[in-house]
Scaffold this active site. Structure first.
Site, PDB file in Angstrom:
ATOM      1  N   THR A 123       0.826  -1.202   0.000  1.00 31.36           N
ATOM      2  CA  THR A 123       0.000   0.000   0.000  1.00 31.36           C
ATOM      3  C   THR A 123       0.860   1.252   0.000  1.00 31.36           C
ATOM      4  O   THR A 123       1.994   1.246   0.515  1.00 31.36           O
ATOM      5  CB  THR A 123      -0.917   0.017   1.245  1.00 31.36           C
ATOM      6  OG1 THR A 123      -1.567   1.291   1.350  1.00 31.36           O
ATOM      7  CG2 THR A 123      -0.118  -0.211   2.522  1.00 31.36           C
ATOM      8  N   ASP A 124       0.314   2.346  -0.544  1.00 29.87           N
ATOM      9  CA  ASP A 124       1.024   3.625  -0.499  1.00 29.87           C
ATOM     10  C   ASP A 124       1.157   4.147   0.927  1.00 29.87           C
ATOM     11  O   ASP A 124       1.983   5.017   1.207  1.00 29.87           O
ATOM     12  CB  ASP A 124       0.338   4.663  -1.384  1.00 29.87           C
ATOM     13  CG  ASP A 124      -1.118   4.940  -1.015  1.00 29.87           C
ATOM     14  OD1 ASP A 124      -1.642   4.332  -0.063  1.00 29.87           O
ATOM     15  OD2 ASP A 124      -1.747   5.769  -1.706  1.00 29.87           O
ATOM     16  N   GLU A 125       0.377   3.609   1.859  1.00 31.26           N
ATOM     17  CA  GLU A 125       0.396   4.103   3.235  1.00 31.26           C
ATOM     18  C   GLU A 125       1.703   3.807   3.965  1.00 31.26           C
ATOM     19  O   GLU A 125       1.981   4.404   5.006  1.00 31.26           O
ATOM     20  CB  GLU A 125      -0.788   3.543   4.016  1.00 31.26           C
ATOM     21  CG  GLU A 125      -2.127   3.998   3.456  1.00 31.26           C
ATOM     22  CD  GLU A 125      -3.305   3.599   4.325  1.00 31.26           C
ATOM     23  OE1 GLU A 125      -3.157   3.632   5.563  1.00 31.26           O
ATOM     24  OE2 GLU A 125      -4.363   3.261   3.765  1.00 31.26           O
ATOM     25  N   TYR A 147      -1.982  -0.527  10.885  1.00 28.21           N
ATOM     26  CA  TYR A 147      -2.136  -1.200   9.587  1.00 28.21           C
ATOM     27  C   TYR A 147      -0.924  -0.964   8.703  1.00 28.21           C
ATOM     28  O   TYR A 147      -0.313  -1.907   8.174  1.00 28.21           O
ATOM     29  CB  TYR A 147      -3.400  -0.721   8.882  1.00 28.21           C
ATOM     30  CG  TYR A 147      -3.391  -1.002   7.394  1.00 28.21           C
ATOM     31  CD1 TYR A 147      -3.398  -2.312   6.916  1.00 28.21           C
ATOM     32  CD2 TYR A 147      -3.354   0.035   6.462  1.00 28.21           C
ATOM     33  CE1 TYR A 147      -3.366  -2.582   5.554  1.00 28.21           C
ATOM     34  CE2 TYR A 147      -3.325  -0.221   5.100  1.00 28.21           C
ATOM     35  CZ  TYR A 147      -3.330  -1.534   4.647  1.00 28.21           C
ATOM     36  OH  TYR A 147      -3.288  -1.789   3.302  1.00 28.21           O
ATOM     37  N   LYS A 151       2.048  -3.527   7.077  1.00 33.63           N
ATOM     38  CA  LYS A 151       2.355  -3.672   5.659  1.00 33.63           C
ATOM     39  C   LYS A 151       3.814  -3.318   5.370  1.00 33.63           C
ATOM     40  O   LYS A 151       4.473  -3.969   4.549  1.00 33.63           O
ATOM     41  CB  LYS A 151       1.419  -2.808   4.821  1.00 33.63           C
ATOM     42  CG  LYS A 151      -0.039  -3.235   4.881  1.00 33.63           C
ATOM     43  CD  LYS A 151      -0.261  -4.644   4.356  1.00 33.63           C
ATOM     44  CE  LYS A 151      -0.065  -4.749   2.869  1.00 33.63           C
ATOM     45  NZ  LYS A 151      -0.378  -6.115   2.355  1.00 33.63           N
TER      46      LYS A 151
END
Length: 333
Positions: A123-125, A147, A151
């Site tokens: 994810t970009d997060e 979260y 990741k």
């Protein structure tokens, strides 16, 4: 080619499997999914009798089950993950188990089985928030939620498997996805289904947070291209370049329901902001563009078709909402 897809009963995973089966004739897909709350075999019901498709109920954290199931496959695509930031704020343990420990088990089994290709979906997060410009693949990881930390941990494990064992795992980091079969606790399906029911939509804080929205069908095409044409062990950002604030997105949804001006304002409820809410995500997809990928479906068309899908598939989402999928989480944590 035999492709082993984990988390294929979820939102992005099921759309990926659908894309592969629709666009190829000689690819066999195994869908390996634990069927947690967001996993739904109905997402791929039309392929249950297709000889190219096989479903296995299993957890990626189960070493023996994984090792036995991946035999004779040519590639693995790992979508399996706990993915909702709000849920991670109120309880992060499941995220660490699924997204880090599960990834470790899967990576190790694939290495030992000498699976030729491995694509891990991130994810970009993991990059954190950025005020201006866009993150590139080599930028530092600064995740800000349980979260995104989980990741990022899996991304670093993928790197370690390349460096330590010489087993290259390709990683993709995607923007916020939307489209059919999206679990209705997430923003676009939650707001859409609320509006179908004549209700209001809850915006966190002032709604100024910026996200880059990627249509799930465009993303599926990018993932398939990267699996087949990408450089093993590399990282690829994937995004449609549709940046907008949450408030802007909300008004575009309201307009699709014929609501503008004061009528639109009356449907918005501002709720307490999420703790640690990242202000802006933005990634540079130049590397995947160099492989030949560009988003085929423009944002306005994608959003309109997504709203139409939820209008036409009430029997899919209504039981999920009645079971509590609409709860806004992370408040007062």
């Amino acid at each position: 080619m035999r492709v082993f897809v984990t988390g294929g009963a979820g939102f992005i995973g099921s759309n990926f499997i659908r894309y592969v089966l629709e666009s190829t004739s000689d690819v066999q897909v195994t869908n390996y999914d634990a069927l947690t709350y967001a996993g739904n075999r109905a997402n791929l019901a039309e392929y249950e009798e297709d000889p190219r498709y096989t479903f296995i109920h299993g957890d990626i954290s189960d070493p023996e089950r994984v090792a036995d199931s991946i035999k004779d496959h040519d590639a693995i695509v790992n979508f399996a993950a706990e993915s909702h930031v709000d849920r991670s704020i109120t309880g992060g343990t499941d995220f660490m188990l699924a997204n880090v420990v599960g990834a470790q088990v899967l990576f190790d089994a694939a290495r030992k089985a000498e699976i030729g290709k491995f694509l891990h979906i991130s994810t970009d997060e993991v990059y954190g928030s950025i005020e201006e410009g866009s993150f590139k693949e080599g930028d530092p990881l600064e995740p800000n939620s349980p979260y995104s930390v989980s990741k990022a941990g899996a991304d670093l494990l993928a790197r370690a498997f390349n460096v330590t064992y010489g087993y290259p795992i390709t990683v993709t980091r995607t923007g916020n996805n939307f489209g059919p079969y999206h679990f209705p606790e997430k923003m676009i399906p939650l707001f859409t289904t609320n509006l179908i029911d004549g209700g209001t939509v809850p915006i966190y804080g002032d709604g100024s947070q910026v996200r880059d929205w990627t249509y799930v069908r465009n993303n599926a095409e990018a993932q398939w291209l990267i699996l087949n044409e990408g450089e093993p062990g590399e990282v690829y950002n994937v995004a449609d370049d549709n940046e907008m604030t949450n408030k802007e997105l909300t008004y575009r949804l309201l307009e699709l329901f014929g609501l503008t001006g004061e009528e639109a304002d009356a449907r918005i409820t501002h709720v307490q902001d999420r703790p640690g809410h990242d202000q802006r995500y933005s990634v540079d997809p130049t590397k995947v563009h160099a492989l030949g990928w560009k988003p085929r479906v423009a944002f306005d068309e994608a959003l309109e078709s997504t709203v139409a899908w939820f209008r036409d598939h009430e029997s899919w989402w209504r039981p999920l909402k009645e079971a509590g999928a609409t709860q806004r989480r992370g408040l007062n944590a």
